[in-house]
Design an enzyme around this catalytic site. Structure first.
Site, short mmCIF file in Angstrom:
data_model
loop_
_atom_site.label_atom_id
_atom_site.label_comp_id
_atom_site.label_asym_id
_atom_site.label_seq_id
_atom_site.Cartn_x
_atom_site.Cartn_y
_atom_site.Cartn_z
N SER A 1 0.58 6.44 -1.38
CA SER A 1 0.32 5.11 -1.00
C SER A 1 -1.35 4.73 -1.04
CB SER A 1 0.30 4.94 0.70
OG SER A 1 0.02 3.74 1.18
N TYR B 1 0.33 7.37 9.55
CA TYR B 1 0.83 7.14 8.24
C TYR B 1 -0.04 7.55 7.21
CZ TYR B 1 2.62 4.31 4.14
OH TYR B 1 3.02 4.06 3.00
#
Length: 306
Positions: A183, A198
């Site tokens: 990500s 996250y």
């Protein structure tokens, strides 16, 4: 006659221009012109986690077009059956296995199911796509214990143990490709406030991928971390209010670009506009990027709490 310092400065300017020009040309070549690898050379099967929605489902649709049989892994058996039926309707000659498992639960049981599914088949391509994030933008101290545990199990432990389950047979055949979906939250920007855990798990995925790339490259295994920015998926909608645009591709458009990059660099940003955004982000000081990310998270938090 020009002063020596002026000649030196001009030479340094030319070197800088040449370096950036070469980088630009290399990016154009790798993004648009380089031929994708024949993924069948790795093996006749692909395994995809998080395969019933978003990027995972799009990867499945692209890989069958490469002629690969599929092992689809997801937590929802009904969705697995639906996606499997859709693919079989278009590609009846290909084989599909499904593995229903929620990675936030009993991880050992899920890995056992995957180990059983890969027995006797040549899994040449592994796509570690499964991932979860916060239910909403939250400060670190507000995140419930079960949410923390779930994100760590799914994003970090899930990818680790699925890779370990599939890797031995790739080593026996001396060929394979492993793609871990990372990500931009952990690589492109220096921080990802209100989604801290996250982002931290995705930073782990990047480091895991790079280290495995070095460990296994000479043994025929290509390991890659793909680093997307926003893609118009249900997961991304939890982080920001986004819609498909030039800078936010659909899962299908992202997967088309991502397939072309498998087997090459250890880290890549497959979609062209994501790479452009990353380039501009690198020009900005961290303090501005931090403030921008915080403003997005706070706005998203306010929308939910309103």
């Amino acid at each position: 006659m020009q002063p020596t310092w002026l000649l030196a400065l001009s030479f340094l300017g030319f070197l800088s221009f040449l370096t950036h020009s070469i980088s630009l040309l290399n990016w154009v070549f790798t993004t648009f012109l380089r031929s994708p690898k024949n993924l069948n050379n790795y093996g006749s099967w692909a395994l995809i986690t998080g395969a019933t929605d978003g990027i995972g489902k799009a990867f499945a649709n692209q890989l069958v077009r490469q002629g690969l049989n599929l092992i689809l892994v997801s937590r929802n058996l009904n969705k697995l059956k639906t996606v499997s039926a859709e693919i079989r309707a278009q590609f009846p000659h290909l084989k599909i296995k499904v593995v229903a498992h929620d990675f936030s639960g009993n991880l050992s049981a899920g890995v056992g199911l995957i180990e059983e599914a890969v027995k006797g088949v040549e899994v040449g391509v592994l796509i570690n796509n499964v991932g979860i994030t916060y239910p909403r933008a939250m400060y670190f101290h507000e995140v419930e214990e079960e949410v923390v545990k779930g994100i760590i199990r799914v994003n970090l432990e899930g990818t680790t143990w699925v890779t370990r389950a599939v890797l031995p047979e790739m080593l026996n055949r001396k060929r394979g490709a492993i793609v871990n979906v990372g990500s931009g939250a952990s690589i492109v920007v220096p921080s990802h406030p209100l989604y801290t855990i996250y982002a931290a798990t995705k930073a782990y995925i990047d480091k895991l991928s790079r280290s495995l790339y070095v460990e296994y490259k000479l043994r025929g295994i290509d390991v890659q971390c793909q680093v997307p920015l926003y893609v118009a998926t249900n997961l991304a909608s939890k982080v920001a209010s986004i819609e498909k645009s030039m800078f936010v591709p659909s899962p299908e458009d992202y997967a088309k670009a991502a397939i072309r990059q498998i087997g090459y660099e250890p880290r890549c940003t497959p979609y062209w506009s994501h790479a452009v955004q990353w380039c501009f982000a690198r020009l900005l000081p961290d303090v501005l990027l931090d403030a921008w990310r915080l403003s997005i998270a706070l706005r998203r938090r306010a929308e939910v709490l309103a």
